[in-house]
Scaffold this motif. Structure first.
Motif, short mmCIF file in Angstrom:
data_model
loop_
_atom_site.label_atom_id
_atom_site.label_comp_id
_atom_site.label_asym_id
_atom_site.label_seq_id
_atom_site.Cartn_x
_atom_site.Cartn_y
_atom_site.Cartn_z
N ASN A 180 0.64 -1.04 0.04
CA ASN A 180 -0.09 -0.17 -0.16
C ASN A 180 0.90 1.28 0.12
O ASN A 180 2.14 1.10 0.62
N THR A 240 -1.61 6.40 4.41
CA THR A 240 -2.49 6.14 5.62
C THR A 240 -1.80 5.65 6.71
O THR A 240 -2.37 5.29 7.84
N GLN A 247 -0.59 2.27 6.96
CA GLN A 247 -1.08 1.16 7.15
C GLN A 247 -0.33 -0.05 6.95
O GLN A 247 -0.65 -1.04 7.40
N TRP A 270 -9.72 1.80 1.59
CA TRP A 270 -9.64 2.99 2.32
C TRP A 270 -7.99 3.79 1.85
O TRP A 270 -8.17 4.93 1.39
N THR A 271 -7.16 2.98 1.86
CA THR A 271 -5.71 3.90 1.47
C THR A 271 -5.73 4.16 -0.22
O THR A 271 -5.42 5.42 -0.46
N PRO A 322 -8.67 0.88 10.06
CA PRO A 322 -9.16 1.17 8.62
C PRO A 322 -10.46 0.58 8.11
O PRO A 322 -11.28 0.90 7.20
#
Length: 412
Positions: free
Chosen positions: A298, A302, A304, A348-349, A384
């Motif tokens: 990713n 974010t 994550q 979400w990312t 997330p």
């Protein structure tokens, strides 16, 4: 522990956060493992900056007896979001579980020492492993889990086009460690429309707690040049960018003291967000299962990557502990359980890499005048899956913006 043969166990390729979490968890469960890595702990300690990582929420390291470097200076109990504008959009909130930032040149060697000190077998490869090497190692094991690697990952696990919407980087990156920014236990997220994002956090490093700054530059935008600026010129270039694109952060810079720690404390490059197919059958007949960066990369926008890697490693450990046979059916079933956790993180990312939807903008504006919404928005970074469930629902956001109670966040 049915399915684990005596003296065989599980082979794990890669001593990043995912591979080490998996190795430590399986070790805790009494399952034999061998951890294959490209460098030993001392070499990693002396290496160049691999990333600037903040771990959010409960990554379960303390459950493994490996809760290292929890200095109050690198534990962030508050977070601030700032969006450049006239006037700027800004709010600050507390987070229940502090964000934690440690240089991986400290943290990963500490995990490696824990693993080896508890009797784990650690093998340092003579060169980066390819698929043939993973196959050779597999003859000692019932299952290979690949958590890192360059050649082996590309050869064993092809890109999953259905789950990878981007074919090129969406941001160009410059991550560095600096002195000369006023430190407080605050995670700072700064957005400049048309330019990108600038993230700041206090991080525990080889030099103590210093400032980690990550620039996420839109290709072709005004932040992009710093992603290729020579390291000696980066501090002056960054100061100018902060004044223009992150003015609240710029206020905390002491111009006379502002500097990079050194040439090895800057990382410049780009990441193409990618999901790979997680299962490969090796010539030996054994199965290789991808986790962590071997499976999903990713963009760090974010923060994550490490969180998801740890979570999926824990899922894989539970599946392995339930017993074999460790065949293709087992690997695909385990991958599907991991994808249930990973899919909302990926969605979400990836959403952060696109212009925000209208309903998301309305939520951010409302959060500037309602502390309950500010708390909600900044808590989303800790979960997330919860975040994507909310942000992908215009109706739910309209309800809470119009005065409804925010949804209950259940920290698990």
């Amino acid at each position: 522990m049915a399915g684990i043969g005596i003296g065989i166990g599980i082979g794990i390729v890669g001593a990043g956060i995912s591979g080490l979490t998996l190795a430590l968890r399986l070790q805790q469960l009494g399952i034999a493992t061998t951890l294959y890595c490209e460098s030993d702990a001392d070499t990693l300690r002396a290496s160049r900056l691999p990333a600037t990582v903040v771990r959010m929420g409960h990554t379960r390291e303390r459950e493994l007896g490996s809760g290292h470097f929890r200095d109050p200076g690198c534990l962030m109990s508050r977070a601030r979001l700032s969006v450049k504008g006239d006037p700027p959009l800004e709010f600050t909130a507390g987070v229940a579980e502090p964000f934690h930032a440690v240089d991986f040149r400290l943290l990963l060697p500490a995990f490696m020492d824990d693993y080896a000190g508890r009797g784990g077998e650690l093998v340092v490869a003579a060169k980066p492993p390819d698929a043939a090497q993973v196959d050779r190692w597999s003859r000692r094991h019932e299952l290979m889990v690949v958590a890192a690697g360059r050649r082996s990952v590309a050869e064993l696990f092809p890109r999953d086009a259905a789950r990878s919407p981007f074919e090129r980087p969406q941001r160009l990156l410059a991550a560095g460690l600096y002195r000369g920014i006023d430190l407080e236990p605050l995670f700072s997220y700064n957005i400049s429309g048309g330019a990108g994002e600038i993230l700041h956090m206090p991080m525990m490093t080889r030099a103590g707690v210093v400032s980690a700054v990550l620039v996420e530059a839109l290709p072709g935008g005004p932040l992009e040049p710093i992603t290729r600026t020579p390291w000696q010129e980066v501090p002056a270039a960054l100061r100018a960018l902060l004044r223009e694109h992150a003015p609240r952060l710029a206020e905390r810079v002491d111009a006379a003291a502002f500097e990079l720690l050194g040439p090895d404390d800057l990382l410049q490059g780009a990441i193409t967000p990618t999901v790979r197919r997680p299962v490969a059958e090796l010539p030996s007949g054994r199965i290789a299962l991808a986790v962590g960066d071997a499976w999903i990369v990713n963009d760090p926008i974010t923060g994550q990557g490490a969180n998801l890697g740890s979570k999926c490693a824990w899922i894989a450990a539970d599946a392995i502990a339930a017993g074999g046979p460790y065949d293709a059916a087992f690997a695909h079933a385990t991958a599907e359980r991991m994808w249930e956790a990973a899919a909302p993180v990926v969605d979400w990312t990836n959403a952060f890499l696109r212009p925000p939807a209208e309903h998301v903008v309305k939520l951010l504006v409302a959060a500037t005048t309602r502390q309950d919404l500010a708390d909600l928005v900044l808590t989303l970074f800790s979960d997330p899956a919860f975040a994507w469930g909310l942000m992908s629902s215009p109706g739910e956001i309209a309800r809470i913006v119009d005065g409804g109670e925010p949804p209950l966040y259940d920290r698990v």
